[in-house]
Motif scaffolding. Sequence first.
Motif, PDB file in Angstrom:
ATOM      1  N   LYS A 199      -1.746  -2.535  -5.295  1.00 23.37           N
ATOM      2  CA  LYS A 199      -1.272  -1.427  -6.081  1.00 23.37           C
ATOM      3  C   LYS A 199      -2.145  -0.872  -6.979  1.00 23.37           C
ATOM      4  O   LYS A 199      -2.556  -0.978  -7.599  1.00 23.37           O
ATOM      5  N   HIS A 200      -1.982   0.673  -6.907  1.00 22.87           N
ATOM      6  CA  HIS A 200      -3.187   1.439  -8.110  1.00 22.87           C
ATOM      7  C   HIS A 200      -2.014   2.673  -8.818  1.00 22.87           C
ATOM      8  O   HIS A 200      -1.462   3.326  -7.873  1.00 22.87           O
ATOM      9  N   ASN A 201      -2.406   3.338  -9.851  1.00 21.53           N
ATOM     10  CA  ASN A 201      -2.061   4.400 -10.095  1.00 21.53           C
ATOM     11  C   ASN A 201      -3.237   5.022 -10.664  1.00 21.53           C
ATOM     12  O   ASN A 201      -4.488   4.888 -11.442  1.00 21.53           O
ATOM     13  N   ILE A 202      -3.461   6.096  -9.798  1.00 24.49           N
ATOM     14  CA  ILE A 202      -5.273   6.843  -9.819  1.00 24.49           C
ATOM     15  C   ILE A 202      -5.142   7.914 -10.653  1.00 24.49           C
ATOM     16  O   ILE A 202      -5.687   8.330 -10.698  1.00 24.49           O
ATOM     17  N   ARG A 203      -3.266   8.509 -11.017  1.00 25.88           N
ATOM     18  CA  ARG A 203      -3.558   8.962 -12.000  1.00 25.88           C
ATOM     19  C   ARG A 203      -4.696   8.334 -14.117  1.00 25.88           C
ATOM     20  O   ARG A 203      -5.204   8.961 -14.403  1.00 25.88           O
ATOM     21  N   GLU A 204      -4.122   6.847 -13.665  1.00 29.23           N
ATOM     22  CA  GLU A 204      -4.171   6.324 -15.008  1.00 29.23           C
ATOM     23  C   GLU A 204      -5.636   5.466 -14.173  1.00 29.23           C
ATOM     24  O   GLU A 204      -6.250   4.396 -15.400  1.00 29.23           O
ATOM     25  N   HIS A 205      -5.514   6.345 -13.063  1.00 30.31           N
ATOM     26  CA  HIS A 205      -7.244   5.244 -12.739  1.00 30.31           C
ATOM     27  C   HIS A 205      -7.750   3.390 -13.147  1.00 30.31           C
ATOM     28  O   HIS A 205      -7.918   2.849 -13.790  1.00 30.31           O
ATOM     29  N   LYS A 206      -6.235   3.015 -12.554  1.00 26.28           N
ATOM     30  CA  LYS A 206      -5.863   1.931 -13.162  1.00 26.28           C
ATOM     31  C   LYS A 206      -4.652   0.552 -11.806  1.00 26.28           C
ATOM     32  O   LYS A 206      -4.112   1.086 -10.971  1.00 26.28           O
ATOM     33  N   THR A 207      -5.549  -0.548 -11.717  1.00 25.00           N
ATOM     34  CA  THR A 207      -4.908  -1.471 -10.575  1.00 25.00           C
ATOM     35  C   THR A 207      -3.798  -2.536 -11.416  1.00 25.00           C
ATOM     36  O   THR A 207      -3.811  -2.531 -12.463  1.00 25.00           O
ATOM     37  N   LEU A 208      -1.992  -1.927 -10.732  1.00 26.94           N
ATOM     38  CA  LEU A 208      -1.188  -2.165 -11.143  1.00 26.94           C
ATOM     39  C   LEU A 208      -1.126  -3.677 -10.938  1.00 26.94           C
ATOM     40  O   LEU A 208      -0.651  -4.415 -11.671  1.00 26.94           O
ATOM     41  N   ALA A 209      -0.920  -4.205  -9.500  1.00 28.96           N
ATOM     42  CA  ALA A 209      -1.242  -5.421  -8.984  1.00 28.96           C
ATOM     43  C   ALA A 209      -1.551  -5.705  -7.714  1.00 28.96           C
ATOM     44  O   ALA A 209      -2.062  -4.974  -7.277  1.00 28.96           O
ATOM     45  N   VAL A 210      -1.781  -7.185  -7.655  1.00 28.89           N
ATOM     46  CA  VAL A 210      -2.797  -7.202  -6.492  1.00 28.89           C
ATOM     47  C   VAL A 210      -2.560  -8.743  -6.409  1.00 28.89           C
ATOM     48  O   VAL A 210      -1.857  -9.603  -6.780  1.00 28.89           O
ATOM     49  N   HIS A 211      -2.080  -8.961  -4.962  1.00 28.81           N
ATOM     50  CA  HIS A 211      -1.400 -10.339  -3.846  1.00 28.81           C
ATOM     51  C   HIS A 211      -2.451 -10.550  -3.006  1.00 28.81           C
ATOM     52  O   HIS A 211      -3.245  -9.397  -2.059  1.00 28.81           O
ATOM     53  N   ASN A 212      -2.844 -11.712  -3.124  1.00 32.95           N
ATOM     54  CA  ASN A 212      -4.073 -12.014  -2.447  1.00 32.95           C
ATOM     55  C   ASN A 212      -3.340 -12.959  -0.869  1.00 32.95           C
ATOM     56  O   ASN A 212      -2.346 -13.222  -0.667  1.00 32.95           O
ATOM     57  N   MET A 213      -4.401 -12.418  -0.158  1.00 31.34           N
ATOM     58  CA  MET A 213      -3.667 -12.238   1.630  1.00 31.34           C
ATOM     59  C   MET A 213      -4.322 -13.946   1.952  1.00 31.34           C
ATOM     60  O   MET A 213      -5.004 -14.394   1.320  1.00 31.34           O
ATOM     61  N   GLU A 214      -2.978 -13.707   3.094  1.00 28.10           N
ATOM     62  CA  GLU A 214      -3.640 -15.571   3.812  1.00 28.10           C
ATOM     63  C   GLU A 214      -4.675 -15.551   4.704  1.00 28.10           C
ATOM     64  O   GLU A 214      -5.462 -15.914   4.625  1.00 28.10           O
ATOM     65  N   HIS A 215      -5.564 -13.869   4.614  1.00 28.33           N
ATOM     66  CA  HIS A 215      -6.216 -13.628   5.333  1.00 28.33           C
ATOM     67  C   HIS A 215      -6.934 -12.644   5.476  1.00 28.33           C
ATOM     68  O   HIS A 215      -5.810 -11.380   4.785  1.00 28.33           O
ATOM     69  N   THR A 216      -7.698 -11.724   6.287  1.00 29.25           N
ATOM     70  CA  THR A 216      -7.899 -10.814   6.257  1.00 29.25           C
ATOM     71  C   THR A 216      -7.466  -9.739   6.726  1.00 29.25           C
ATOM     72  O   THR A 216      -6.896 -10.380   8.059  1.00 29.25           O
ATOM     73  N   TYR A 217      -6.651  -8.479   6.176  1.00 27.44           N
ATOM     74  CA  TYR A 217      -6.023  -7.613   7.091  1.00 27.44           C
ATOM     75  C   TYR A 217      -6.408  -5.998   7.146  1.00 27.44           C
ATOM     76  O   TYR A 217      -7.664  -6.094   6.359  1.00 27.44           O
ATOM     77  N   TYR A 218      -6.797  -5.644   8.452  1.00 33.85           N
ATOM     78  CA  TYR A 218      -7.665  -3.834   8.664  1.00 33.85           C
ATOM     79  C   TYR A 218      -6.270  -2.990   7.749  1.00 33.85           C
ATOM     80  O   TYR A 218      -7.374  -1.928   7.970  1.00 33.85           O
ATOM     81  N   ASP A 219      -5.445  -3.551   8.066  1.00 33.57           N
ATOM     82  CA  ASP A 219      -4.586  -2.546   7.959  1.00 33.57           C
ATOM     83  C   ASP A 219      -3.451  -2.341   7.381  1.00 33.57           C
ATOM     84  O   ASP A 219      -2.474  -3.371   7.595  1.00 33.57           O
ATOM     85  N   LEU A 220      -2.639  -1.175   7.057  1.00 33.34           N
ATOM     86  CA  LEU A 220      -1.544  -0.932   5.864  1.00 33.34           C
ATOM     87  C   LEU A 220      -0.871   0.310   6.376  1.00 33.34           C
ATOM     88  O   LEU A 220      -0.945   1.348   6.488  1.00 33.34           O
ATOM     89  N   ASN A 221       0.611  -0.077   6.583  1.00 30.21           N
ATOM     90  CA  ASN A 221       2.077   0.583   6.279  1.00 30.21           C
ATOM     91  C   ASN A 221       2.618   0.700   5.822  1.00 30.21           C
ATOM     92  O   ASN A 221       3.359  -0.612   5.428  1.00 30.21           O
ATOM     93  N   MET A 222       3.791   1.856   5.933  1.00 27.34           N
ATOM     94  CA  MET A 222       4.921   1.760   5.064  1.00 27.34           C
ATOM     95  C   MET A 222       6.363   2.366   5.507  1.00 27.34           C
ATOM     96  O   MET A 222       5.827   3.774   6.458  1.00 27.34           O
ATOM     97  N   THR A 223       7.323   2.543   5.389  1.00 28.91           N
ATOM     98  CA  THR A 223       8.276   2.502   6.216  1.00 28.91           C
ATOM     99  C   THR A 223       9.012   3.173   4.775  1.00 28.91           C
ATOM    100  O   THR A 223       8.274   3.761   3.790  1.00 28.91           O
ATOM    101  N   HIS A 224      10.107   4.428   4.728  1.00 33.35           N
ATOM    102  CA  HIS A 224      10.240   5.973   4.161  1.00 33.35           C
ATOM    103  C   HIS A 224      11.471   4.673   2.846  1.00 33.35           C
ATOM    104  O   HIS A 224      11.366   5.436   1.750  1.00 33.35           O
ATOM    105  N   ASP A 225      11.943   3.586   2.876  1.00 31.80           N
ATOM    106  CA  ASP A 225      12.058   2.644   1.786  1.00 31.80           C
ATOM    107  C   ASP A 225      11.409   1.996   1.307  1.00 31.80           C
ATOM    108  O   ASP A 225      11.892   1.094   0.679  1.00 31.80           O
ATOM    109  N   ARG A 226       9.817   2.468   1.308  1.00 32.85           N
ATOM    110  CA  ARG A 226       8.438   1.734   0.796  1.00 32.85           C
ATOM    111  C   ARG A 226       8.938   0.255   1.388  1.00 32.85           C
ATOM    112  O   ARG A 226       7.663  -0.541   0.328  1.00 32.85           O
ATOM    113  N   THR A 227       9.133  -0.589   2.283  1.00 32.49           N
ATOM    114  CA  THR A 227       8.730  -1.626   2.442  1.00 32.49           C
ATOM    115  C   THR A 227       7.045  -1.578   3.273  1.00 32.49           C
ATOM    116  O   THR A 227       6.450  -1.030   4.322  1.00 32.49           O
ATOM    117  N   ILE A 228       6.594  -1.955   2.749  1.00 32.73           N
ATOM    118  CA  ILE A 228       4.676  -2.283   3.511  1.00 32.73           C
ATOM    119  C   ILE A 228       4.326  -3.667   4.650  1.00 32.73           C
ATOM    120  O   ILE A 228       5.453  -4.757   4.327  1.00 32.73           O
TER     121      ILE A 228
END
Length: 379
Positions: free
Chosen positions: A310-339
């Motif tokens: 998760k990043h803030n592009i105006r501050e050029h800052k990484t806000l949070a990082v979560h290590n995944m169980e394996h490689t994932y190529y893609d992501l999307n999210m709903t209007h309620d922000r579920t990733i």
Amino acid sequence: MKFTHMIKAAALIGAVSSVALMSGCSTNPSASLNGMKGGGHEYLLTVSRPNQLHVIDTETNKIVRSCDVPGVFGQGTVEPSPDGRIAYVGTNKWEDVAGFDITNCDMVFFAKQSDKTVTVKSFVSLAVSRDGKELYTIQNPTRKLSDRYEVMEPQLAVYDTSAGLDAKPIRTFPVGRQITKITAMDTGEVILGGPDLQAINPQTGEIRMLSKLQHWDRPADKWVQPDAFAMHSLGEHVDEFIMPYFTIKWNGDPGDMEKAEFWWGMSRVDLKTGEVEQTETVPFEFIIFNFITDPEDSDVIYGAFNTLSKHNIREHKTLAVHNMEHTYYDLNMTHDRTIYVGGTSSDISIHDPDTLEKIGSIQLPGDMSTSGMRIAYLK
């Protein structure tokens, strides 16, 4: 005369009702469509091996139905229609396009792009006009001769979405090479994601520049030509198009890695206005395949590959990082922000947008490989 008028009126009402049923529209937003919710309810679409389109209810995170796609598994590109009713799938080793009614798995559209003498590949590229009447692909044709292959000029192919199961292009226009990710704007133009970001008028073939990448005019002794990644998510949850890129800024002599800055950047297009933003987002710390924007804050973006970040592009800052169980190529999210993070394997990982912690998982019957994940808003 009155009786005749009554018959005509009844016929007109019947015709209008039939059109409404065929288009999947309803005046009642809670009306059921073959057991599915309308009114803009969100469904996640993806493709997995052996070759199935999966329709997932984002409310329950359960697979509603799985549609068998004809042909050999392709790249798994999925493009929903504006009313969410039809899902267009790239199939048969990137050569054919099949369209399915997601409420019953009926195939309502099919375009076979190759023939006996010419093989056509469409790499990722599928888009539907904002009114749902036209489908666009980028065709990369190769003619098979007796002693050699002849590489032909790429072209934008335009299809009528009501053409049925033997659809043929109604218009074609020449385009440049290396175009993959495409989408349609309210302006009527189609974004061409390739070496640069361009827009083409699918009525006239006129092309204009949106965002220079490989041909940007920054000084070569200060910046490295960006490497763009035109694949996967398109940002339907906030009505935008994002193409990430990587570049290097030289603060000393070109090639001086000690003083160099390594950056992720992006070109982002508002699909309603056509407004373009090109910016370096955050320092390069790890690989990211795709970005998506937080619907509550356009300065916040998320990325995925071996990590969910998760990043803030105006501050050029990484806000949070979560290590995944394996490689994932893609992501999307709903209007309620579920990733939702998917691609590569057979599971879709579900995450909280604030903490990035995993809150669920969806298991598919086969791996997704390079398949995209798209949100359909069923009306």
